[in-house]
Design a protein around this motif. Structure first.
Motif, mmCIF file in Angstrom:
data_model
loop_
_atom_site.group_PDB
_atom_site.id
_atom_site.type_symbol
_atom_site.label_atom_id
_atom_site.label_comp_id
_atom_site.label_asym_id
_atom_site.label_seq_id
_atom_site.Cartn_x
_atom_site.Cartn_y
_atom_site.Cartn_z
ATOM 1 N N LYS A 173 -1.445 -53.687 32.601
ATOM 2 C CA LYS A 173 -1.056 -52.290 32.794
ATOM 3 C C LYS A 173 -2.292 -51.450 33.083
ATOM 4 O O LYS A 173 -2.332 -50.651 33.988
ATOM 5 C CB LYS A 173 -0.345 -51.750 31.553
ATOM 6 C CG LYS A 173 1.068 -52.297 31.412
ATOM 7 C CD LYS A 173 1.717 -51.855 30.135
ATOM 8 C CE LYS A 173 2.070 -50.368 30.171
ATOM 9 N NZ LYS A 173 2.666 -49.948 28.867
ATOM 10 N N ASP A 207 -4.774 -53.730 28.407
ATOM 11 C CA ASP A 207 -3.427 -53.378 27.977
ATOM 12 C C ASP A 207 -2.478 -54.284 28.773
ATOM 13 O O ASP A 207 -2.316 -54.136 29.985
ATOM 14 C CB ASP A 207 -3.177 -51.897 28.293
ATOM 15 C CG ASP A 207 -1.845 -51.424 27.753
ATOM 16 O OD1 ASP A 207 -1.116 -52.242 27.154
ATOM 17 O OD2 ASP A 207 -1.526 -50.234 27.943
ATOM 18 N N SER A 250 -7.346 -60.264 23.932
ATOM 19 C CA SER A 250 -6.136 -59.414 23.976
ATOM 20 C C SER A 250 -4.882 -60.284 23.979
ATOM 21 O O SER A 250 -3.892 -59.975 23.308
ATOM 22 C CB SER A 250 -6.128 -58.524 25.222
ATOM 23 O OG SER A 250 -7.202 -57.632 25.182
ATOM 24 N N GLU A 257 -10.591 -52.431 26.500
ATOM 25 C CA GLU A 257 -9.611 -53.460 26.157
ATOM 26 C C GLU A 257 -8.616 -53.619 27.289
ATOM 27 O O GLU A 257 -8.475 -52.727 28.111
ATOM 28 C CB GLU A 257 -8.846 -53.046 24.896
ATOM 29 C CG GLU A 257 -9.660 -53.153 23.642
ATOM 30 C CD GLU A 257 -8.910 -52.604 22.440
ATOM 31 O OE1 GLU A 257 -7.677 -52.538 22.493
ATOM 32 O OE2 GLU A 257 -9.597 -52.238 21.476
#
Ligand SMILES: Nc1ncnc2c1ncn2[C@@H]1O[C@H](COP(=O)(O)OP(=O)(O)O)[C@@H](O)[C@H]1O
Ligand SMILES: [Mg+2]
Length: 243
Positions: free
Chosen positions: A155, A162, A129, A160
């Motif tokens: 976040k 963020d 990421s 995945e």
């Protein structure tokens, strides 16, 4: 004239007739960061105030504001909102307004895990990421300039991560060198979230092949750009990590 090196704004104070101070969330050598509420919209924002003696003629802060604006299409970069020069104690203080990122600083996230380290699979996902996010910055000819665990906010995460990165830096030297440095720092972050030196020797070979013993020249030879790193991860065989 004494320099402003401590603003310590009180909770509830109204700045520039626009922002109500809610809390100081960070303080470093360069300045102070506050969570504020925008008076007329009730929106939460982050404001970074730059100490004038570390920011001659507002050069550093102006460059950072322009860079954030330039990178506004990069999802991993904190959203730029605005920039102003305010007077405190009769001195000009630059003030950078950005989105306030709700989430957890990466260092705190890692510390919560057993052994204060992530397992291989989540660590690989996080690295991927970060590499994707950094690629969008590098593609625009820019760099982050100070990547480490306290400048990354998670976040949320599911399949995945963020992520948002904050605290971009501007250095006067070559952008290519700074992009290389970002790659080195990314690998350093990967090494740290896997437990650092204490666990390095025990890591599977496929993972050590990414960290390259943290040797700068080896890393940059293998990953000439962050896109190389991204592609490498996409086709990585980490079956040796399954025990
Ligand atoms: N936009 C933001 N949203 C949420 N928290 C922030 C934001 N900007 C800064 N912070 C918090 O303030 C700390 C310091 O901010 P940073 O910009 O990294 O300044 P410095 O490292 O120069 O002190 C961060 O580690 C983070 O905890
Ligand atoms: Mg920082």
């Amino acid at each position: 004239m004494s320099t402003v090196d401590n603003l310590n704004l009180k909770v509830g104070r109204v700045m520039a007739n626009r922002f109500i101070i809610e809390e100081m969330v960070g303080r470093g050598l360069e300045g102070e960061v506050y969570r504020v509420v925008e008076k007329h919209t009730n929106k939460v924002r982050a404001i970074k105030l730059f100490y004038p003696h570390r920011n001659e003629k507002q050069k550093v802060s102006t460059r950072i504001a322009k860079k954030l604006d330039k990178l506004s299409a990069c999802p991993i970069v904190v959203d730029y909102i605005g920039y102003d020069i305010l007077k405190f104690k009769n001195q000009n203080v630059a003030c950078l307004i950005t989105e306030f990122v709700e989430g957890e600083i990466l260092s705190e996230f890692v510390d919560k895990h057993r052994g204060k380290r992530l397992a291989i699979f989540p660590a690989l996902h996080l690295l991927y990421s970060l590499a994707c996010g950094l690629e969008s910055i590098h593609h625009r000819g820019e760099y982050h300039g100070d990547l480490h665990l306290d400048n990354i906010i998670i976040k949320k995460f599911g399949l995945e991560f963020d992520l948002k990165i904050i605290d971009l830096h501007h250095w006067g030297d070559s952008k290519k060198d700074n992009r290389d440095e970002d790659i080195i720092k990314l690998i350093r972050i990967f090494y740290e979230i896997l437990g650092g030196q204490k666990y390095y020797a025990k890591l599977p070979e496929s993972i050590k092949q990414i960290i390259c013993g943290q040797k700068r020249s080896l890393i940059l030879k293998k990953f000439r750009t962050v896109s190389d790193l991204k592609k490498y991860l996409e086709s990585l065989d980490w079956s040796d990590a399954v025990k």
